[in-house]
Design a protein around this motif. Structure first.
Motif, PDB file in Angstrom:
ATOM      1  N   ARG A 162       0.823  -1.214   0.000  1.00 35.81           N
ATOM      2  CA  ARG A 162       0.000   0.000   0.000  1.00 35.81           C
ATOM      3  C   ARG A 162       0.858   1.266   0.000  1.00 35.81           C
ATOM      4  O   ARG A 162       0.345   2.369   0.132  1.00 35.81           O
ATOM      5  N   GLY A 163       2.197   1.101  -0.059  1.00 36.44           N
ATOM      6  CA  GLY A 163       3.089   2.251  -0.116  1.00 36.44           C
ATOM      7  C   GLY A 163       3.595   2.695   1.231  1.00 36.44           C
ATOM      8  O   GLY A 163       4.184   3.781   1.331  1.00 36.44           O
ATOM      9  N   GLU A 164       3.392   1.889   2.281  1.00 36.77           N
ATOM     10  CA  GLU A 164       3.855   2.245   3.613  1.00 36.77           C
ATOM     11  C   GLU A 164       5.008   1.326   4.018  1.00 36.77           C
ATOM     12  O   GLU A 164       5.209   0.263   3.437  1.00 36.77           O
ATOM     13  N   VAL A 165       5.757   1.763   5.054  1.00 40.12           N
ATOM     14  CA  VAL A 165       6.830   0.923   5.581  1.00 40.12           C
ATOM     15  C   VAL A 165       6.190  -0.136   6.489  1.00 40.12           C
ATOM     16  O   VAL A 165       5.470   0.198   7.441  1.00 40.12           O
ATOM     17  N   GLY A 166       6.449  -1.406   6.219  1.00 38.91           N
ATOM     18  CA  GLY A 166       5.879  -2.497   7.014  1.00 38.91           C
ATOM     19  C   GLY A 166       6.848  -2.982   8.086  1.00 38.91           C
ATOM     20  O   GLY A 166       8.006  -3.275   7.776  1.00 38.91           O
ATOM     21  N   ARG A 167       6.377  -3.050   9.313  1.00 37.35           N
ATOM     22  CA  ARG A 167       7.189  -3.553  10.428  1.00 37.35           C
ATOM     23  C   ARG A 167       6.403  -4.676  11.090  1.00 37.35           C
ATOM     24  O   ARG A 167       5.243  -4.496  11.456  1.00 37.35           O
ATOM     25  N   PHE A 168       7.084  -5.788  11.326  1.00 37.17           N
ATOM     26  CA  PHE A 168       6.353  -6.975  11.806  1.00 37.17           C
ATOM     27  C   PHE A 168       7.337  -7.941  12.464  1.00 37.17           C
ATOM     28  O   PHE A 168       8.442  -8.156  11.944  1.00 37.17           O
ATOM     29  N   TYR A 169       6.936  -8.483  13.627  1.00 40.75           N
ATOM     30  CA  TYR A 169       7.744  -9.532  14.277  1.00 40.75           C
ATOM     31  C   TYR A 169       6.970 -10.839  14.169  1.00 40.75           C
ATOM     32  O   TYR A 169       5.791 -10.925  14.542  1.00 40.75           O
ATOM     33  N   ALA A 170       7.643 -11.887  13.659  1.00 36.52           N
ATOM     34  CA  ALA A 170       6.958 -13.168  13.449  1.00 36.52           C
ATOM     35  C   ALA A 170       7.997 -14.277  13.383  1.00 36.52           C
ATOM     36  O   ALA A 170       9.214 -14.037  13.366  1.00 36.52           O
ATOM     37  N   ILE A 171       7.492 -15.496  13.336  1.00 34.99           N
ATOM     38  CA  ILE A 171       8.332 -16.689  13.152  1.00 34.99           C
ATOM     39  C   ILE A 171       8.283 -17.053  11.678  1.00 34.99           C
ATOM     40  O   ILE A 171       7.196 -17.162  11.084  1.00 34.99           O
ATOM     41  N   GLY A 172       9.462 -17.230  11.071  1.00 36.47           N
ATOM     42  CA  GLY A 172       9.530 -17.515   9.652  1.00 36.47           C
ATOM     43  C   GLY A 172       8.855 -18.829   9.290  1.00 36.47           C
ATOM     44  O   GLY A 172       9.071 -19.842   9.946  1.00 36.47           O
ATOM     45  N   ILE A 173       8.059 -18.813   8.228  1.00 37.06           N
ATOM     46  CA  ILE A 173       7.360 -20.036   7.808  1.00 37.06           C
ATOM     47  C   ILE A 173       8.294 -20.979   7.070  1.00 37.06           C
ATOM     48  O   ILE A 173       8.021 -22.181   6.967  1.00 37.06           O
ATOM     49  N   THR A 174       9.396 -20.451   6.555  1.00 37.50           N
ATOM     50  CA  THR A 174      10.348 -21.303   5.833  1.00 37.50           C
ATOM     51  C   THR A 174      11.491 -21.737   6.736  1.00 37.50           C
ATOM     52  O   THR A 174      11.824 -22.920   6.822  1.00 37.50           O
ATOM     53  N   SER A 175      12.090 -20.773   7.432  1.00 37.86           N
ATOM     54  CA  SER A 175      13.239 -21.095   8.291  1.00 37.86           C
ATOM     55  C   SER A 175      12.825 -21.518   9.686  1.00 37.86           C
ATOM     56  O   SER A 175      13.633 -22.074  10.426  1.00 37.86           O
ATOM     57  N   ASP A 176      11.569 -21.221  10.088  1.00 43.00           N
ATOM     58  CA  ASP A 176      11.065 -21.533  11.431  1.00 43.00           C
ATOM     59  C   ASP A 176      11.893 -20.830  12.506  1.00 43.00           C
ATOM     60  O   ASP A 176      12.009 -21.319  13.622  1.00 43.00           O
ATOM     61  N   GLU A 177      12.463 -19.637  12.141  1.00 42.84           N
ATOM     62  CA  GLU A 177      13.234 -18.841  13.080  1.00 42.84           C
ATOM     63  C   GLU A 177      12.539 -17.496  13.264  1.00 42.84           C
ATOM     64  O   GLU A 177      12.116 -16.870  12.289  1.00 42.84           O
ATOM     65  N   PRO A 178      12.407 -17.003  14.519  1.00 46.36           N
ATOM     66  CA  PRO A 178      11.743 -15.722  14.743  1.00 46.36           C
ATOM     67  C   PRO A 178      12.632 -14.566  14.310  1.00 46.36           C
ATOM     68  O   PRO A 178      13.863 -14.655  14.303  1.00 46.36           O
ATOM     69  N   GLY A 179      12.004 -13.453  13.965  1.00 43.42           N
ATOM     70  CA  GLY A 179      12.763 -12.283  13.563  1.00 43.42           C
ATOM     71  C   GLY A 179      11.872 -11.070  13.384  1.00 43.42           C
ATOM     72  O   GLY A 179      10.633 -11.162  13.340  1.00 43.42           O
ATOM     73  N   TYR A 180      12.507  -9.910  13.263  1.00 43.05           N
ATOM     74  CA  TYR A 180      11.824  -8.633  13.069  1.00 43.05           C
ATOM     75  C   TYR A 180      11.971  -8.250  11.600  1.00 43.05           C
ATOM     76  O   TYR A 180      13.083  -8.137  11.072  1.00 43.05           O
ATOM     77  N   TYR A 181      10.838  -8.062  10.917  1.00 46.75           N
ATOM     78  CA  TYR A 181      10.816  -7.791   9.478  1.00 46.75           C
ATOM     79  C   TYR A 181      10.535  -6.307   9.243  1.00 46.75           C
ATOM     80  O   TYR A 181       9.573  -5.747   9.807  1.00 46.75           O
ATOM     81  N   ILE A 182      11.421  -5.661   8.371  1.00 49.84           N
ATOM     82  CA  ILE A 182      11.217  -4.271   7.940  1.00 49.84           C
ATOM     83  C   ILE A 182      11.047  -4.300   6.419  1.00 49.84           C
ATOM     84  O   ILE A 182      11.960  -4.713   5.686  1.00 49.84           O
ATOM     85  N   ALA A 183       9.886  -3.897   5.929  1.00 50.24           N
ATOM     86  CA  ALA A 183       9.558  -3.965   4.493  1.00 50.24           C
ATOM     87  C   ALA A 183       9.468  -2.544   3.925  1.00 50.24           C
ATOM     88  O   ALA A 183       8.757  -1.692   4.486  1.00 50.24           O
ATOM     89  N   GLN A 184      10.171  -2.317   2.787  1.00 51.96           N
ATOM     90  CA  GLN A 184      10.195  -0.998   2.131  1.00 51.96           C
ATOM     91  C   GLN A 184       9.588  -1.143   0.733  1.00 51.96           C
ATOM     92  O   GLN A 184      10.016  -1.977  -0.069  1.00 51.96           O
ATOM     93  N   PRO A 185       8.555  -0.344   0.401  1.00 48.16           N
ATOM     94  CA  PRO A 185       7.977  -0.451  -0.955  1.00 48.16           C
ATOM     95  C   PRO A 185       8.929   0.145  -2.010  1.00 48.16           C
ATOM     96  O   PRO A 185       9.640   1.124  -1.751  1.00 48.16           O
ATOM     97  N   ILE A 186       8.930  -0.466  -3.199  1.00 48.90           N
ATOM     98  CA  ILE A 186       9.704   0.035  -4.349  1.00 48.90           C
ATOM     99  C   ILE A 186       8.685   0.569  -5.348  1.00 48.90           C
ATOM    100  O   ILE A 186       7.844  -0.190  -5.862  1.00 48.90           O
ATOM    101  N   GLU A 187       8.722   1.869  -5.601  1.00 44.79           N
ATOM    102  CA  GLU A 187       7.716   2.516  -6.441  1.00 44.79           C
ATOM    103  C   GLU A 187       8.332   2.923  -7.784  1.00 44.79           C
ATOM    104  O   GLU A 187       9.511   3.253  -7.877  1.00 44.79           O
ATOM    105  N   SER A 188       7.480   2.896  -8.791  1.00 43.19           N
ATOM    106  CA  SER A 188       7.882   3.344 -10.139  1.00 43.19           C
ATOM    107  C   SER A 188       6.620   3.820 -10.844  1.00 43.19           C
ATOM    108  O   SER A 188       5.640   3.069 -10.962  1.00 43.19           O
TER     109      SER A 188
END
Length: 667
Positions: A162-188
C-alpha cells in the motif's frame, strides 16, 4: 461432716468476713491489652515504612535498567530502519523487478543481497515482486531459501504494497526462526512494483537479561510476548485475546505453530498495595504476581501483598520501537519484603524489651500487694482451721460409731454366708452323685442289652450243638463284662481327679467294636461305612488321640440315637432305615460323621440338644444324658461334637478329634 463449701468462705469474696485477693484485675488486663496494641501498631507502621522505602529504591534501580534496555533495543532498530530503502535504490533490484524471469538479473541481485546481508549482519534480505512472490534472497543457495515463497498473507508485505513501511515480528514459515521484518515499498511511475525486506534476529536482546533475577520481556501491539528472558513466558499474552484477534494471528501465521496462551500475570490489589501505589509508585509502574497455569482469578482480583501465591514483582513498562511494542522490566519483591520483615522483627524485639521492663516493675508492685494479701489470708485460715477441726472431730466420732455397727452386721452376715455355702456344697455333692449314677445307668443299658442278646443266642446255639459259635458269644459276653467293669470304675473319679488316659486309638477298631456290639439292633438296617478302605496313610493306620473305651462310648451313643431316629414314628413306613458312617482324614484331624435318614432335628430342639437331662424320647426311654456325656468326653480329648440336619433329610453328628501319627494301640 462439714460441707466442703465451708472451706471456700475464706476465698469467696461474697462470704462474710472474707479477704479480697489483689490478683489480676481489669487494670492489669487493660495494661496488657495496651502493650499488645502498641506492639501491633509498631509492627504495622515499621513494616509499611520499610516496604515504602524498599519499593522506592527498587523502582529507581529498575527504571534505570529499563531505560538502558530500551535504549539498546531502539538503537538496534534505528540502525536497520533505512537498510531496506537503500537496497530498493540499487539499479540491479529495479532491473530485476522489470524483468523478473531473467536468470542473469536474478543471479546478480542474489549476489548483491548476500553481500549486503553479510556487511549489515542481518538475518536475511530479500526482494518480493508485486504479486507477493520472492524473486531473490540472501539465502538463495541454502536449504531454507526464501526464493519462490508467496508472502501475500504477511501483514508487512500488505502494508508495503500500500506504499507504507511495514514492520512486523513473526516466526519464519520457511526457516522456522523468529525475527523482526522491515519492508520498504519500491515505487515506479506512482505505483508499487516490489518490496525489499530485511529480517533481524532480536533474540540477543532477551539473552541480555537472562543472567539476572529481574525478568525482561517485550510484547507486540496485540499484547503477545515475543521476547522474554524467561523461556516459559515467550509467546504468552499479557491479557486474553478476543476471538477475532486469535483468527488474525492464525491467518497471518505470525507465530507459526506456537500455542499463544495468556500468562497468569495478575495485579496485586488490596488496601495496602493501593496505598503504596498512591504514595510510592509512579506512572506505568505496578505490583504484580505471576501465578501457576490454570490458576483462577483475573487481574485486580483482590490479592494482597503478603497473602498471595506465586512470584511477586515490581513491574515497570514503557513503549519501545516504532512498531507499538511494550517492554516490561520486572524486579522481585522478595528482597524488599524480607528487609521489611527483618526491620519489623527488630522493632518488635526492641519493643518487647521495653515491655518486659515495664512488666517487671509492675510485677514487683504486685508481689508487694500479694505479700500483704497472703498475711491476711494466713490469719483468716488459722481461725477457719480451728473451727473446722472441732467440727471434723465431732464428725469422726459419729463415723466411728457407725463403722462399729457396720462391722458387727458384716460379722453376722459372713456367718450366715458360710452356713449357706456349706449347705450348697452338700447339695452339689448330692446332685453330682445323682447325675453320675444316672450317667452310669445310661451307659450300662447298651452292654446289658447286648449281654441279654448274646446269652439268648448262646442258649439257642447250645441247643443246636453249635459249640464254636457259642464259644464266640461267650467271649463277647466276657468282653462286655470287662467293659462294664471299666464303666463302673469311673465312679472312682468322683473321689479324686485322676488324669484321663489318652493315647493313640485306631479308628477302624473302635468302629468295628461298636458295630459288633450293636449288631442285634442293626439287623434290617442298611449300614454304610466309608473312608476306611484306604487307611494306609504314610505307612500307618488312621488313629486319633483318645481313650478307646470312652471313644466307643461316644460312637455307641451316636449309633444308638441314629437307630432310635429311623425307628420313630416320623419316618414313612415304606422308607428303609439307613445309617451312613463316614471317616474324613485331614493332616492334623480326623472326623467321624454318623448320618441317618430319620425325620431330622426340629429347629427348636437343635440349640438345646447337648444340654443335660434334655431328651425328646418318651418317659422311661432315655435320661437325656447321652449327648451331654458324649460332648464332655470329646472336649476332654481336645475335639468337638457337632450336630446338624443333613441335606435330603435326616440328622448328622460329626466327631472331630486330633489325629495321632504314632502307632495306635489295640482297642
Amino acid at each position: 461432716m462439714p460441707h466442703s463449701d465451708d472451706f471456700l468462705a475464706v476465698h469467696d469474696p461474697a462470704a462474710p468476713g472474707s479477704v479480697h485477693a489483689p490478683g489480676p484485675g481489669p487494670r492489669w488486663y487493660g495494661f496488657a491489652g495496651a502493650l499488645l496494641a502498641g506492639l501491633l501498631l509498631l509492627c504495622g507502621l515499621t513494616w509499611l515504612l520499610s516496604v515504602q522505602r524498599g519499593l522506592a529504591a527498587l523502582q529507581q534501580s529498575t527504571a534505570m535498567r529499563a531505560e538502558r534496555y530500551a535504549a539498546t533495543l531502539e538503537s538496534t532498530l534505528d540502525r536497520y530502519e533505512f537498510l531496506p530503502a537503500l537496497v530498493s535504490l540499487h539499479p540491479s533490484v529495479r532491473g530485476l523487478l522489470a524483468a523478473p524471469q531473467d536468470p542473469a538479473r536474478i543471479a546478480a541481485v542474489n549476489d548483491y543481497l548476500v553481500d549486503v546481508n553479510r556487511r549489515a549482519r542481518a538475518s536475511a534480505t530479500y526482494v518480493i515482486a508485486a504479486n507477493g512472490m520472492a524473486l531473490a534472497a540472501s539465502n538463495h543457495g541454502e536449504p531454507g531459501s526464501f526464493v519462490g515463497t508467496d508472502y501475500r498473507f504477511r501483514p508487512y508485505f500488505q502494508r508495503a504494497a500500500r506504499g507504507e513501511v511495514g514492520r512486523f515480528y513473526a516466526i519464519g514459515i520457511t526457516s522456522d526462526e523468529p525475527g523482526y521484518y522491515i519492508a520498504q515499498p519500491i515505487e515506479s511511475g506512482g505505483k508499487v512494483i516490489g518490496v525489499t525486506v530485511v529480517k533481524l534476529n532480536l533474540e540477543w536482546f532477551q539473552r541480555a537479561g537472562a543472567g539476572r533475577a529481574e525478568p525482561l520481556m517485550v510484547a507486540d501491539d496485540h499484547g503477545v510476548i515475543f521476547l522474554s528472558s524467561v523461556p516459559a513466558w515467550q509467546y504468552r499474552t499479557l491479557r486474553p485475546l478476543p476471538p477475532e484477534l486469535q483468527a488474525e494471528l492464525h491467518n497471518t501465521r505470525q507465530y507459526h505453530d506456537q500455542a499463544v496462551t495468556p500468562l497468569p500475570l495478575l495485579a496485586l490489589d488490596s488496601p495496602v498495595t493501593r496505598w503504596l501505589g498512591d504514595t510510592v509508585l509512579g506512572e506505568n509502574t505496578r505490583l504484580v504476581r505471576v501465578g501457576a497455569d490454570g490458576e483462577p482469578g483475573s487481574p485486580g482480583g483482590g490479592i494482597g501483598l503478603t497473602a498471595d501465591r506465586g512470584d511477586r514483582y515490581l513491574e515497570i513498562s514503557r513503549p519501545v520501537g516504532p512498531a507499538g511494542w511494550t517492554m516490561q522490566v520486572m524486579a522481585p519483591l522478595d528482597p524488599v519484603l524480607a528487609s521489611a520483615r527483618g526491620a519489623t522483627v527488630g522493632a518488635a524485639l526492641a519493643y518487647a524489651c521495653i515491655g518486659l521492663l515495664l512488666v517487671n516493675l509492675r510485677q514487683r508492685r504486685q508481689r508487694a500487694r500479694d505479700m500483704q494479701y497472703s498475711r491476711r489470708m494466713l490469719e483468716a485460715a488459722y481461725d477457719e482451721l480451728e473451727r473446722r477441726v472441732e467440727a471434723r472431730t465431732a464428725d469422726l466420732m459419729a463415723i466411728n460409731e457407725q463403722l462399729e455397727a457396720e462391722v458387727a452386721e458384716r460379722t453376722r452376715t459372713e456367718g450366715e454366708l458360710r452356713a449357706t455355702q456349706d449347705e450348697l456344697v452338700q447339695a452339689s455333692k448330692l446332685a453330682a452323685l445323682g447325675q453320675m449314677a444316672a450317667g452310669i445307668t445310661h451307659e450300662l443299658n447298651q452292654p446289658l442289652a447286648a449281654l441279654r442278646t448274646f446269652s439268648d443266642n448262646t442258649r439257642v446255639l447250645l441247643e443246636r450243638g453249635q459249640l464254636d459259635a457259642a464259644t464266640g458269644n461267650l467271649s463277647a459276653i466276657a468282653d462286655l463284662t470287662a467293659r462294664m467293669g471299666k464303666i463302673t470304675g469311673q465312679l472312682k473319679l468322683f473321689a479324686g481327679k485322676a488324669r484321663p488316659r489318652r493315647h493313640a486309638v485306631r479308628v477302624r477298631a473302635a468302629i468295628d467294636h461298636v458295630l459288633q456290639l450293636m449288631a442285634p439292633r442293626l439287623a434290617g438296617v442298611a449300614l454304610t461305612v466309608r473312608g476306611l478302605d484306604s487307611e494306609e496313610v504314610e505307612g500307618a493306620e488312621i488313629a486319633v488321640w483318645a481313650d478307646e473305651l470312652k471313644l466307643e462310648q461316644v460312637l455307641l451313643n451316636l449309633v444308638g440315637n441314629a437307630l432310635d431316629a429311623i425307628a420313630g414314628e416320623g419316618r414313612e413306613a415304606r422308607q428303609a432305615g439307613h445309617i451312613d458312617i463316614t471317616v474324613h482324614v485331614a493332616p492334623e484331624a480326623v472326623s467321624v460323621s454318623v448320618r441317618d435318614n430319620g425325620p431330622g432335628i426340629p429347629p427348636d430342639v437343635l440349640p438345646r440338644l447337648f444340654e443335660p437331662f434334655f431328651t425328646t424320647k418318651e418317659i422311661g426311654q432315655g435320661l437325656g444324658l447321652g449327648l451331654a456325656i458324649s460332648t464332655s468326653i470329646v472336649r476332654e480329648f481336645g475335639g468337638q461334637l457337632t450336630a446338624q440336619n443333613a441335606e435330603g433329610g435326616g440328622a448328622e453328628f460329626v466327631v472331630t478329634l486330633r489325629r495321632a501319627h504314632q502307632p495306635a494301640t489295640t482297642a
